[in-house]
Design an enzyme around this catalytic site. Structure first.
Site, PDB file in Angstrom:
ATOM      1  N   GLY A   1       0.760  -1.249   0.000  1.00 40.58           N
ATOM      2  CA  GLY A   1       0.000   0.000   0.000  1.00 40.58           C
ATOM      3  C   GLY A   1       0.782   1.285   0.000  1.00 40.58           C
ATOM      4  O   GLY A   1       0.202   2.358  -0.215  1.00 40.58           O
TER       5      GLY A   1
ATOM      6  N   PRO B   1       4.466  -5.290  -0.735  1.00 46.50           N
ATOM      7  CA  PRO B   1       4.478  -4.053  -1.517  1.00 46.50           C
ATOM      8  C   PRO B   1       4.418  -4.321  -3.016  1.00 46.50           C
ATOM      9  O   PRO B   1       5.021  -5.269  -3.506  1.00 46.50           O
ATOM     10  CB  PRO B   1       5.831  -3.421  -1.146  1.00 46.50           C
ATOM     11  CG  PRO B   1       6.702  -4.572  -0.769  1.00 46.50           C
ATOM     12  CD  PRO B   1       5.807  -5.662  -0.248  1.00 46.50           C
ATOM     13  N   GLY B   2       3.673  -3.507  -3.724  1.00 45.97           N
ATOM     14  CA  GLY B   2       3.590  -3.624  -5.179  1.00 45.97           C
ATOM     15  C   GLY B   2       4.064  -2.333  -5.816  1.00 45.97           C
ATOM     16  O   GLY B   2       5.215  -2.197  -6.242  1.00 45.97           O
TER      17      GLY B   2
ATOM     18  N   ARG C   1      -5.143   3.827 -15.806  1.00 49.03           N
ATOM     19  CA  ARG C   1      -5.320   4.474 -14.502  1.00 49.03           C
ATOM     20  C   ARG C   1      -6.037   5.835 -14.575  1.00 49.03           C
ATOM     21  O   ARG C   1      -6.882   6.118 -13.728  1.00 49.03           O
ATOM     22  CB  ARG C   1      -3.982   4.604 -13.762  1.00 49.03           C
ATOM     23  CG  ARG C   1      -3.263   3.255 -13.567  1.00 49.03           C
ATOM     24  CD  ARG C   1      -2.099   3.340 -12.607  1.00 49.03           C
ATOM     25  NE  ARG C   1      -2.551   3.635 -11.266  1.00 49.03           N
ATOM     26  CZ  ARG C   1      -2.461   4.802 -10.695  1.00 49.03           C
ATOM     27  NH1 ARG C   1      -1.897   5.816 -11.310  1.00 49.03           N
ATOM     28  NH2 ARG C   1      -2.944   4.980  -9.480  1.00 49.03           N
TER      29      ARG C   1
ATOM     30  N   TYR D   1      -9.300   5.870 -12.320  1.00 46.33           N
ATOM     31  CA  TYR D   1      -9.200   6.525 -11.002  1.00 46.33           C
ATOM     32  C   TYR D   1      -8.921   8.022 -11.117  1.00 46.33           C
ATOM     33  O   TYR D   1      -8.485   8.637 -10.143  1.00 46.33           O
ATOM     34  CB  TYR D   1      -8.060   5.922 -10.163  1.00 46.33           C
ATOM     35  CG  TYR D   1      -7.895   4.432 -10.254  1.00 46.33           C
ATOM     36  CD1 TYR D   1      -8.796   3.573  -9.631  1.00 46.33           C
ATOM     37  CD2 TYR D   1      -6.831   3.872 -10.948  1.00 46.33           C
ATOM     38  CE1 TYR D   1      -8.624   2.201  -9.706  1.00 46.33           C
ATOM     39  CE2 TYR D   1      -6.656   2.506 -11.020  1.00 46.33           C
ATOM     40  CZ  TYR D   1      -7.564   1.676 -10.409  1.00 46.33           C
ATOM     41  OH  TYR D   1      -7.389   0.320 -10.489  1.00 46.33           O
TER      42      TYR D   1
ATOM     43  N   CYS E   1     -12.124   4.621 -28.873  1.00 45.84           N
ATOM     44  CA  CYS E   1     -13.382   5.339 -29.107  1.00 45.84           C
ATOM     45  C   CYS E   1     -14.211   5.476 -27.839  1.00 45.84           C
ATOM     46  O   CYS E   1     -15.257   4.832 -27.684  1.00 45.84           O
ATOM     47  CB  CYS E   1     -14.160   4.638 -30.204  1.00 45.84           C
ATOM     48  SG  CYS E   1     -13.238   4.735 -31.732  1.00 45.84           S
TER      49      CYS E   1
ATOM     50  N   TYR F   1       0.628  -1.113 -12.292  1.00 44.59           N
ATOM     51  CA  TYR F   1      -0.795  -1.099 -12.638  1.00 44.59           C
ATOM     52  C   TYR F   1      -1.061  -0.445 -13.989  1.00 44.59           C
ATOM     53  O   TYR F   1      -2.081   0.211 -14.187  1.00 44.59           O
ATOM     54  CB  TYR F   1      -1.623  -0.417 -11.532  1.00 44.59           C
ATOM     55  CG  TYR F   1      -1.460  -1.094 -10.186  1.00 44.59           C
ATOM     56  CD1 TYR F   1      -1.942  -2.380  -9.986  1.00 44.59           C
ATOM     57  CD2 TYR F   1      -0.812  -0.461  -9.123  1.00 44.59           C
ATOM     58  CE1 TYR F   1      -1.778  -3.025  -8.765  1.00 44.59           C
ATOM     59  CE2 TYR F   1      -0.645  -1.101  -7.900  1.00 44.59           C
ATOM     60  CZ  TYR F   1      -1.123  -2.374  -7.735  1.00 44.59           C
ATOM     61  OH  TYR F   1      -0.967  -3.014  -6.527  1.00 44.59           O
TER      62      TYR F   1
HETATM   63  N1  LLP Z   1      -1.660  -6.902  -0.970  1.00 50.35           N
HETATM   64  C1  LLP Z   1      -2.962  -6.974  -1.296  1.00 50.35           C
HETATM   65  C2  LLP Z   1      -3.812  -7.949  -0.619  1.00 50.35           C
HETATM   66  C3  LLP Z   1      -3.491  -6.097  -2.265  1.00 50.35           C
HETATM   67  O1  LLP Z   1      -4.784  -6.156  -2.552  1.00 50.35           O
HETATM   68  C4  LLP Z   1      -2.646  -5.157  -2.898  1.00 50.35           C
HETATM   69  C5  LLP Z   1      -3.170  -4.248  -3.929  1.00 50.35           C
HETATM   70  C6  LLP Z   1      -1.287  -5.153  -2.541  1.00 50.35           C
HETATM   71  C7  LLP Z   1      -0.826  -6.022  -1.565  1.00 50.35           C
HETATM   72  C8  LLP Z   1      -0.308  -4.211  -3.167  1.00 50.35           C
HETATM   73  O2  LLP Z   1      -0.624  -2.882  -2.916  1.00 50.35           O
HETATM   74  P1  LLP Z   1       0.395  -1.717  -3.374  1.00 50.35           P
HETATM   75  O3  LLP Z   1       1.651  -1.880  -2.557  1.00 50.35           O
HETATM   76  O4  LLP Z   1       0.662  -1.902  -4.807  1.00 50.35           O
HETATM   77  O5  LLP Z   1      -0.331  -0.477  -3.087  1.00 50.35           O
HETATM   78  N2  LLP Z   1      -5.008  -0.675  -9.695  1.00 50.35           N
HETATM   79  C9  LLP Z   1      -4.909   0.275  -8.615  1.00 50.35           C
HETATM   80  C10 LLP Z   1      -4.289  -0.331  -7.387  1.00 50.35           C
HETATM   81  C11 LLP Z   1      -5.014  -1.567  -6.900  1.00 50.35           C
HETATM   82  C12 LLP Z   1      -4.365  -2.186  -5.684  1.00 50.35           C
HETATM   83  C13 LLP Z   1      -4.967  -3.515  -5.409  1.00 50.35           C
HETATM   84  N3  LLP Z   1      -4.384  -4.222  -4.318  1.00 50.35           N
HETATM   85  C14 LLP Z   1      -4.136   1.496  -9.106  1.00 50.35           C
HETATM   86  O6  LLP Z   1      -3.712   1.513 -10.257  1.00 50.35           O
HETATM   87  O7  LLP Z   1      -3.962   2.465  -8.373  1.00 50.35           O
END
Ligand code: LLP
Length: 426
Positions: free
Chosen positions: A246, A284-285, A322, A326, A354, A382
């Site tokens: 997150g 983390p993503g 995105r 969002y 389109c 993403y």
């Molecule tokens: N763990 C779980 C259970 C999750 O659902 C997520 C993201 C993460 C970890 C990783 O979160 P991060 O570190 O990336 O914030 N498509 C959206 C973001 C969707 C996130 C979904 N879950 C965007 O482009 O902002």
């Protein structure tokens, strides 16, 4: 145009050309075509290093949330650096294996795991299932028992904390579909601990994405530790605490804490409450890949209008979803600033799809002409992983840069690939 980007230190202008590490993006665009995603390996490893510094001397496992970018070469970078993976489908598990990842360091999140996915994950021996509902607990128990196995589980708790982010990417509030309500947690742990096909190993939460403040994390940590104390006082051991992902990135002057600074505060809390030596997991993503990538796109047409000027580029919402989903902001900058080919004007930067929702940036001041190339910044997370084939558009190519070396890690999708699995009715 600034010569550097605070959020993307591995991208900079040299000789008026935008570079990633030691490669000029214009050269890559000529070689590989557009739209083109380009990633910096050093940027990924530097983002990872901030977490590794934060966890020095602790028992911690970083599981890259691969939904952010699941391209095999990206997974390979993290696998080689010792990461595990947070997955949400059997498809993601197959990608981890194809990239040479260690399946014992895989955790499986998500509210809708199928029996087939559970079986696959049990066969391959993943590290942990993050279970999200009471019915999932019973199904996983059934599947594991039938295989003569015990599934390692962690229960995802919904701590009911507001992460102060976009509502679509906020996951830890009561109204969200994720996790088990805080109040039900003990009862659910007691139920799970009594089942023969499950082995309780941890507790898990994830409160949202693109979080730029420390306080929601500190609040969630307190709530999690309260729960761990309660659950353990009932004789159920919690080996690890998984704190989800997150952490946000700088898209537009955003100021999230650095990973090591965030963890210094969280670890201080863990220490103060006597949990400093507990095994930690994180997922983390975005913060590992978001600012490691850009999408290079070519200006096709300029279309002046009475109310708006449009800059039509060859990337679209199918490549960069995105903004449409969002209202997200991505900076858009020229690759070549040496001899601006046109006067500065204010444009909505849009793609060929389109839909009026197909926009990439609004009201952007740009000095561009058809044929020029621009970079959509902060596009490592993403974007490609959410890309689609809408309007029968093949997905973009991807290049991974390491110093002066640029490797094509995903070929541009051919139109024939798009309908290879379809058939006409005879
Ligand atoms: N763990 C779980 C259970 C999750 O659902 C997520 C993201 C993460 C970890 C990783 O979160 P991060 O570190 O990336 O914030 N498509 C959206 C973001 C969707 C996130 C979904 N879950 C965007 O482009 O902002």
């Amino acid at each position: 145009m600034p010569a550097t980007f605070p959020g993307q230190p591995f991208f900079h202008y040299a000789h008026e050309q935008l570079h990633v590490e030691d490669c000029a993006l214009n050269t890559l665009a000529e070689q590989f075509g557009t739209p083109l995603f380009v990633y910096s390996k050093a940027a990924m490893l530097s983002a990872l290093a901030a977490y590794q510094r934060g966890f020095a001397g602790r028992k911690a496992q970083i599981c890259y949330a691969m939904k952010a970018n699941s391209t095999l070469a990206v997974l390979q970078v993290f696998a080689r650096a010792g990461c595990g993976f947070d997955i949400v489908s059997g498809g993601e598990l197959a990608r981890v294996i194809a990239a040479g990842g260690d399946v014992t360091k895989v955790i499986f999140s998500g509210v809708g795991k199928t029996r087939a996915e559970m079986r696959l994950a049990l066969e391959t021996g993943i590290g942990c299932f993050n279970v999200e509902s009471e019915s999932e607990i019973d199904v996983l128990n059934e599947v594991a028992t039938a295989m003569g196995l015990r599934a390692p589980i962690s229960i995802r708790v919904n701590p009911n904390v507001d992460p102060k982010t976009h509502p679509y990417i906020s996951t830890g509030l009561k109204g969200n579909k994720f996790g088990i309500a805080h109040e039900r947690t003990l009862a659910v742990y007691q139920h799970a601990a009594a089942l023969p096909g499950l082995k309780v190993v941890g507790i898990d939460c994830h409160i949202g994405s693109q979080i730029t403040e420390v306080n929601p994390y500190l609040d969630a940590m307190d709530r999690m530790l309260d729960l761990v104390e309660t659950i353990e006082s009932h004789g159920i051991a919690i080996e690890h605490i998984d704190f989800g992902g997150g952490l946000g990135i700088d898209y537009q002057g955003d100021t999230p804490p650095q990973a090591d600074a965030l963890w210094a505060q969280l670890l201080a809390k863990l220490d103060a409450r006597g949990f400093g030596q507990r095994k930690l997991m994180i997922e983390p993503g975005r913060s590992l890949v978001g600012n490691a990538g850009v999408c290079v796109t070519e200006v096709l047409y300029l279309k002046p209008g009475e109310q708006k000027n449009f800059c039509i580029v060859d990337a679209a919402m199918n490549d960069l979803p995105r903004p449409a989903m969002y209202q997200a902001f991505h900076a858009i900058v020229p690759l070549d600033t040496s001899a601006p080919s046109a006067p500065t004007a204010l444009y909505d930067v849009v793609g060929p799809v389109c839909e009026s929702g197909d926009w990439i940036g609004r009201d952007r001041s740009l000095q561009v002409a058809p044929g020029d190339k621009v970079a959509v910044m902060s596009a490592g997370a993403y974007c490609m992983s959410m890309a689609s084939n809408y309007n029968a558009r093949g997905r973009a190519a991807e290049v991974l840069v390491e110093g002066t070396k640029a490797s094509l890690v995903r070929a541009r999708e051919a139109v024939s690939d798009l309908f290879a699995s379809e058939s006409l009715v005879g």
